[in-house]
Scaffold this active site. Structure first.
Site, PDB file in Angstrom:
ATOM      1  N   ASP A   1       6.985   3.681   2.925  1.00 42.73           N
ATOM      2  CA  ASP A   1       6.237   2.991   1.880  1.00 42.73           C
ATOM      3  C   ASP A   1       4.794   3.452   1.928  1.00 42.73           C
ATOM      4  O   ASP A   1       4.176   3.489   2.999  1.00 42.73           O
ATOM      5  CB  ASP A   1       6.326   1.479   2.073  1.00 42.73           C
ATOM      6  CG  ASP A   1       5.944   0.724   0.814  1.00 42.73           C
ATOM      7  OD1 ASP A   1       6.157   1.265  -0.286  1.00 42.73           O
ATOM      8  OD2 ASP A   1       5.442  -0.412   0.920  1.00 42.73           O
TER       9      ASP A   1
ATOM     10  N   GLN B   1       1.579 -10.315   8.399  1.00 43.40           N
ATOM     11  CA  GLN B   1       0.957  -8.991   8.286  1.00 43.40           C
ATOM     12  C   GLN B   1      -0.490  -9.012   8.770  1.00 43.40           C
ATOM     13  O   GLN B   1      -0.938  -8.087   9.467  1.00 43.40           O
ATOM     14  CB  GLN B   1       1.011  -8.528   6.822  1.00 43.40           C
ATOM     15  CG  GLN B   1       0.443  -7.148   6.586  1.00 43.40           C
ATOM     16  CD  GLN B   1       0.540  -6.736   5.121  1.00 43.40           C
ATOM     17  OE1 GLN B   1       1.013  -7.488   4.271  1.00 43.40           O
ATOM     18  NE2 GLN B   1       0.090  -5.544   4.807  1.00 43.40           N
TER      19      GLN B   1
END
Length: 422
Positions: A127, A239
């Site tokens: 990604d 995250q």
């Protein structure tokens, strides 16, 4: 523009006219997954057509549960099959399928009657972070606008290696992840409270490379088979805590949803456009000699559980990307990384200049500060259990949609305990 004799192919909002012919993998009751092509509101069974002798010669594996063997056969085989399918399906084209009632009954099936599967056996998933507006927005939220873009961002595509095991096809439910987050002075553990979407464009690698082999951008273009919609579900609180210094890990490893249909380069040919103006010249290995960007409209809709109607929350376009798919692939391979048939390259979140163009909730809520009003009542900051999110995308060719179908998933509650079945 040719028309098809298949029902629904000329409907104004149809994603799958004759000019598209995207590839996927489907199954029916009593028959396992095999390869097909979407046309109108039907799917064309390529295995049945091959068995009936209607397709170009070659063992392309259409009876297999992935497109990988066909993708590896290369551009000449792709072009030959596209030309043959166009002839078989066009009004006034070959009568070989249209006038063969028995074969037509076996090979032309209603989309509503089939189950879709992952279209490719995904070998690797990377990604990227290829949208400038998204990079600026997220950097501004975390570091302030004066330090939004890191020094390397304008020079090369930034990416991370994701998890193949959690790439799923549209319609697969997504369970809210558990993980560590930073609490009041110490980490805590539990379900993510900042679950997000990322509206992305995925590229499918068809032709492999050898270990140590590099690619120019033009060569990388020839190695790509087609494109899918991609939602890289993200747990922003996990995250934020885990991301330093090596970047995303568990916050993006729990699910990545892709559309079931792969739209080919050939179908999007007339949607190609030039890249953005650059304030920093790219190094020679990343410079492009052709137009490798696309004008593809993208939308995301959110439906709370039980809602009668979904609300549009994102409206953006792949033209907002700063790096093209062949640039991503060329950069990926430049160190000698071995690329494989079925590799999936995500673009990263695609955001435009206005709030409604921002491709994730983190940007639209500006890091959780602002509520996002839904068109049909209610609001969100991040996703709640039961929410369903649907991505759609399409280019336009002579007034017809070249669409990808739906890329959707519903959020399930988190597991109640570690180590117990759910």
């Amino acid at each position: 523009m040719k028309h098809s004799w298949i029902d629904g192919a000329q409907a104004p909002e149809c994603d799958f006219p004759l000019a598209n012919l995207p590839y996927g993998v489907f199954s029916t009751a009593g028959h396992g997954p095999r390869c097909g092509v979407a046309i109108g509101d039907h799917v064309l069974d390529l295995a049945a057509l091959a068995a009936g002798g209607l397709l170009p010669a070659g063992d392309h594996g259409f009876d297999q549960p992935s497109l990988n063997r066909f993708m590896a056969s290369g551009p000449e085989a792709w072009a030959a099959l596209r030309a043959r399918l166009t002839d078989l399906l066009a009004e006034g084209g070959s009568p070989d399928l249209r006038e063969n009632a028995a074969l037509r009954a076996r090979a032309v099936l209603p989309l509503a009657a089939v189950q879709m599967h992952l279209p490719v056996e995904v070998k690797g998933y990377t990604d990227f972070y290829a949208g400038r507006q998204h990079a600026f927005n997220s950097g501004s939220i975390l570091r302030g606008p004066e330090n939004a873009l890191t020094p390397n961002w304008s020079h090369m595509p930034i990416g991370y290696n994701g998890r193949v095991s959690t790439v799923v096809v549209s319609g697969t439910p997504v369970r809210r992840p558990l993980g560590q987050v930073m609490g009041e002075g110490a980490p805590t553990f539990g379900p993510s409270k900042r679950l997000d979407i990322e509206v992305e464009f995925g590229a499918i690698v068809a032709l492999p490379t050898e270990l140590g082999q590099t690619l120019t951008v033009a060569e990388a273009w020839e190695h790509l088979f087609g494109f899918v919609l991609l939602n890289d579900w993200s747990a922003r609180d996990i995250q934020r805590w885990e991301g330093q210094p090596l970047g995303p890990f568990q916050s993006k490893a729990f699910a990545t949803t892709i559309s079931p249909w792969v739209v080919t380069r050939a179908a999007l040919e007339q949607c190609r456009r030039s890249g953005p103006a650059r304030d920093t010249a790219l190094l020679p290995y990343l410079q492009e000699e052709a137009d490798y960007f696309f004008d593809v409209k993208l939308e995301a809709h959110l439906a709370p559980q039980g809602a009668a109607q979904a609300s549009r929350i994102v409206q953006t376009n792949t033209a907002h990307l700063y790096y093209s798919a062949p640039q991503l692939l060329a950069h990926h391979a430049v160190c000698g990384c071995r690329m494989q048939t079925g590799d999936l390259l995500g673009s990263g979140t695609i955001s435009g200049p206005e709030r409604g163009n921002f491709g994730c909730l983190m940007e639209q809520s500006w890091g959780g500060r602002d509520e996002i009003a839904l068109e049909h009542g209610g609001s969100r900051i991040f996703l709640e259990d039961g929410d369903s999110v649907t991505l759609t995308g399409w280019g336009e060719v002579n007034g017809q949609r070249i669409g990808f179908g739906r890329c959707e998933g519903q959020i399930l509650p988190a597991a109640t305990a570690v180590g117990k079945a759910f």
